[in-house]
Design a protein around this motif. Structure first.
Motif, PDB file in Angstrom:
ATOM      1  N   THR A  80      19.036  11.480   3.909  1.00  0.00           N
ATOM      2  CA  THR A  80      18.143  11.637   2.748  1.00  0.00           C
ATOM      3  C   THR A  80      16.946  10.696   2.838  1.00  0.00           C
ATOM      4  O   THR A  80      15.816  11.067   2.539  1.00  0.00           O
ATOM      5  CB  THR A  80      18.926  11.351   1.453  1.00  0.00           C
ATOM      6  OG1 THR A  80      20.027  12.250   1.396  1.00  0.00           O
ATOM      7  CG2 THR A  80      18.049  11.516   0.217  1.00  0.00           C
ATOM      8  N   LEU A  81      17.221   9.428   3.254  1.00  0.00           N
ATOM      9  CA  LEU A  81      16.150   8.436   3.261  1.00  0.00           C
ATOM     10  C   LEU A  81      15.645   8.127   4.675  1.00  0.00           C
ATOM     11  O   LEU A  81      14.878   7.181   4.870  1.00  0.00           O
ATOM     12  CB  LEU A  81      16.624   7.156   2.572  1.00  0.00           C
ATOM     13  CG  LEU A  81      16.906   7.320   1.067  1.00  0.00           C
ATOM     14  CD1 LEU A  81      17.464   6.030   0.477  1.00  0.00           C
ATOM     15  CD2 LEU A  81      15.649   7.727   0.297  1.00  0.00           C
ATOM     16  N   SER A  82      16.061   8.921   5.659  1.00  0.00           N
ATOM     17  CA  SER A  82      15.593   8.675   7.035  1.00  0.00           C
ATOM     18  C   SER A  82      14.079   8.794   7.108  1.00  0.00           C
ATOM     19  O   SER A  82      13.496   9.721   6.555  1.00  0.00           O
ATOM     20  CB  SER A  82      16.216   9.702   7.989  1.00  0.00           C
ATOM     21  OG  SER A  82      17.593   9.501   8.099  1.00  0.00           O
ATOM     22  N   GLY A  83      13.453   7.849   7.803  1.00  0.00           N
ATOM     23  CA  GLY A  83      12.000   7.861   7.927  1.00  0.00           C
ATOM     24  C   GLY A  83      11.299   7.540   6.615  1.00  0.00           C
ATOM     25  O   GLY A  83      10.133   7.906   6.416  1.00  0.00           O
ATOM     26  N   ASN A  84      12.000   6.835   5.754  1.00  0.00           N
ATOM     27  CA  ASN A  84      11.426   6.468   4.446  1.00  0.00           C
ATOM     28  C   ASN A  84      10.033   5.842   4.598  1.00  0.00           C
ATOM     29  O   ASN A  84       9.829   4.966   5.436  1.00  0.00           O
ATOM     30  CB  ASN A  84      12.380   5.474   3.755  1.00  0.00           C
ATOM     31  CG  ASN A  84      11.767   4.890   2.513  1.00  0.00           C
ATOM     32  OD1 ASN A  84      11.094   3.867   2.574  1.00  0.00           O
ATOM     33  ND2 ASN A  84      11.951   5.553   1.394  1.00  0.00           N
ATOM     34  N   PRO A  85       9.066   6.300   3.798  1.00  0.00           N
ATOM     35  CA  PRO A  85       7.680   5.865   4.031  1.00  0.00           C
ATOM     36  C   PRO A  85       7.442   4.355   3.867  1.00  0.00           C
ATOM     37  O   PRO A  85       6.602   3.789   4.580  1.00  0.00           O
ATOM     38  CB  PRO A  85       6.877   6.659   2.995  1.00  0.00           C
ATOM     39  CG  PRO A  85       7.867   7.256   2.047  1.00  0.00           C
ATOM     40  CD  PRO A  85       9.163   7.346   2.762  1.00  0.00           C
ATOM     41  N   LEU A 102       7.719   6.162  -3.447  1.00  0.00           N
ATOM     42  CA  LEU A 102       8.792   5.539  -2.673  1.00  0.00           C
ATOM     43  C   LEU A 102       9.440   6.437  -1.626  1.00  0.00           C
ATOM     44  O   LEU A 102       9.867   5.949  -0.587  1.00  0.00           O
ATOM     45  CB  LEU A 102       9.870   5.005  -3.622  1.00  0.00           C
ATOM     46  CG  LEU A 102       9.407   3.917  -4.602  1.00  0.00           C
ATOM     47  CD1 LEU A 102      10.597   3.396  -5.392  1.00  0.00           C
ATOM     48  CD2 LEU A 102       8.717   2.761  -3.880  1.00  0.00           C
ATOM     49  N   SER A 103       9.571   7.710  -1.917  1.00  0.00           N
ATOM     50  CA  SER A 103      10.295   8.577  -0.985  1.00  0.00           C
ATOM     51  C   SER A 103      10.033  10.017  -1.372  1.00  0.00           C
ATOM     52  O   SER A 103      10.062  10.349  -2.560  1.00  0.00           O
ATOM     53  CB  SER A 103      11.796   8.269  -1.071  1.00  0.00           C
ATOM     54  OG  SER A 103      12.522   9.193  -0.315  1.00  0.00           O
ATOM     55  N   ALA A 134       0.848  -1.207   0.000  1.00  0.00           N
ATOM     56  CA  ALA A 134       0.000   0.000   0.000  1.00  0.00           C
ATOM     57  C   ALA A 134       0.878   1.250   0.000  1.00  0.00           C
ATOM     58  O   ALA A 134       0.582   2.236  -0.696  1.00  0.00           O
ATOM     59  CB  ALA A 134      -0.937  -0.014   1.214  1.00  0.00           C
ATOM     60  N   ALA A 135       1.965   1.213   0.769  1.00  0.00           N
ATOM     61  CA  ALA A 135       2.857   2.383   0.827  1.00  0.00           C
ATOM     62  C   ALA A 135       3.573   2.574  -0.511  1.00  0.00           C
ATOM     63  O   ALA A 135       3.719   3.711  -0.988  1.00  0.00           O
ATOM     64  CB  ALA A 135       3.871   2.209   1.960  1.00  0.00           C
TER      65      ALA A 135
END
Ligand code: PMP
Length: 437
Positions: free
Chosen positions: A305-310, A83-84, A77-78
């Motif tokens: 950059t990708l911290s907390g990536n959904p 992606l980001s 779903a995410a």
């Protein structure tokens, strides 16, 4: 040639040792590592179509088993939403709320992508907050591959028998004091001598990178007391134990448990592995006044950059949501069942050993029945040569163990009766192989 052999040959031409993380290369057990193509529940399938019961569980993250349907659904779903974004998303607060709701010591949290980043940031933050330089770590504890903490590190550093790492400057190494684990007198002495300069003590909540070593009764609480007395911080590394040894990690089982005999609150905690359910998520959290020293509020810089990536957040939220108290009861029981069976098989084959345990984590140490393993010196003195034949007998029987005696065995909520039967039936022959070594 098997497909895994071909794939390993190809990988070796492309990547150092054919791997992207050293222990995967089977350096200490020898042979060709199977290349995995899929996982489901307690099983992995390799490129030759062989199925294994998995006791590595991605080195911890696969708490619910591989390809858990609801975790996959959340990820799918995410993915469909993109992606980001490089901007804040609601899922970051969802995961932070879940973590803080379970681990009361977490007043603020910052998401990063690997355990190494979490401990690296915790160390920088401790230095920034205290204005001091020195860090105490314990021999045999692994906190990731940041320069300052590779001295006497466990995990792959132990497996490859490295004293530390080339490429770490003497100046950096000199800022880490390495002490023997479970030795409070050594900690007291270090603080008596250099207390004004010590920013933090970092410790694994329960060490599991020199094999599993249980902290002595009151050890972690005493670290908390001593650091507080000297104005230093306690960094409690729960990258491996967090949300695996219990609903609120190892701290929740021991120091954070209601009615704990020696309650204490770490200043900072680090998480990884289970928190992302198999996606690259890690975090550091703890006291609000300390955490607020991080940018953009405070002067200690850290970013990603990708911290907390959904997508990663979605996997973490779904994993923690399904990691209920019942899951931990189940894994605890499986751990007790498996460790007892391993011990029984080894005893029947006449192999001297101890089962090293901390909560539901366990590992086997050979030739250590006299007093078990209390520290890195004990771990290194064991008959580690017995592990390779044991490991390969299990692998031949379709059981994928960690390819090093210095690692914990990982179970999951998906290790059902059939998977357990499969493991148990492989043990007697493996124990005989260990005896013959
Ligand atoms: N701390 C501990 C206790 C660990 O076990 C590990 C990894 N095994 C790390 C930190 C580093 O995590 P990562 O491999 O995600 O960098």
């Amino acid at each position: 040639m098997t497909s895994s052999e071909e794939l390993f040959q190809r990988a070796r031409a492309l990547m150092p040792g054919g791997v992207n993380s050293p222990v995967r290369a089977f350096g200490s057990v020898g042979g060709t590592p199977p290349f995995m193509v899929s996982g489901r529940g307690p099983y992995l399938t390799d490129a030759d179509g062989r199925e294994y019961v998995d006791l590595v569980c991605s080195w911890g993250p696969a708490l619910l088993g591989h390809a858990h349907p609801e975790v996959l659904a959340a990820v799918h779903a995410a993915v469909d939403r993109g992606l980001s974004f490089g901007a804040s998303t609601p899922a970051e607060s969802d995961l932070a709320e879940l973590v803080a709701g379970r681990v009361g010591a977490v007043e603020r949290l910052r998401m990063v992508s690997t355990g190494t980043e979490a401990t690296m940031t915790a160390v920088r933050l401790a230095r920034g907050f205290t204005g001091r330089n020195l860090i105490i770590k314990f021999a045999g504890c692994y906190h990731g591959h940041l320069d300052g903490l590779l001295a006497a590190a466990g995990s792959g550093v132990a497996t490859l028998a490295l004293p530390g790492s080339a490429g770490v400057t003497a100046a950096t190494a000199a800022e880490t004091l390495v002490l023997p684990y479970n030795d409070l007198a050594a900690v007291e002495e270090a603080f008596a001598a250099r207390g004004q300069d010590i920013a933090a003590v970092i410790t694994e909540a329960a060490p599991a990178n020199m094999g599993v070593v249980e902290p002595g009764e009151g050890f972690n609480a005493a670290l908390s007391r001593i650091t507080a007395e000297h104005g230093a911080l306690l960094i409690f590394d729960e990258v491996l134990t967090g949300f695996r040894t219990g609903y609120a990690g190892y701290w929740g089982l021991t120091g954070g448990a209601p009615g704990a005999s020696a309650p204490f609150v770490p200043d900072l905690l680090t998480f990884g592995k289970v928190i992302g359910g198999g996606m690259p998520v890690a975090a550091l959290g703890g006291r609000a006044d300390v955490m607020d020293y991080l940018a953009p509020v405070g002067p200690v810089y850290q970013a990603g950059t990708l911290s907390g990536n959904p997508i990663a957040m979605a996997a973490g939220v779904a994993t923690l949501t399904h990691a209920t108290p019942a899951v931990y009861e189940f894994i605890d029981a499986r751990s007790a069942q498996l460790s007892a069976a391993v011990s029984e098989a080894l005893s029947a084959a006449g192999v001297d050993h101890s089962i090293q345990r901390a909560g539901n984590l366990f590992s086997v140490a050979f030739g250590t029945s006299a007093h078990g393993v209390r520290n890195y010196a004990d771990a290194q003195a064991q008959e580690s040569f017995r592990y390779a034949p044991f490991f390969h007998a299990m692998l031949d029987a379709g059981v994928y163990l960690p390819p090093s005696v210095f690692e914990a065995w990982f179970l999951s909520a998906a290790h059902d009766d059939a998977a357990m039967e499969h493991i148990l039936s492989a043990l007697p022959a493996a124990a005989k192989a260990a005896a013959a070594a």
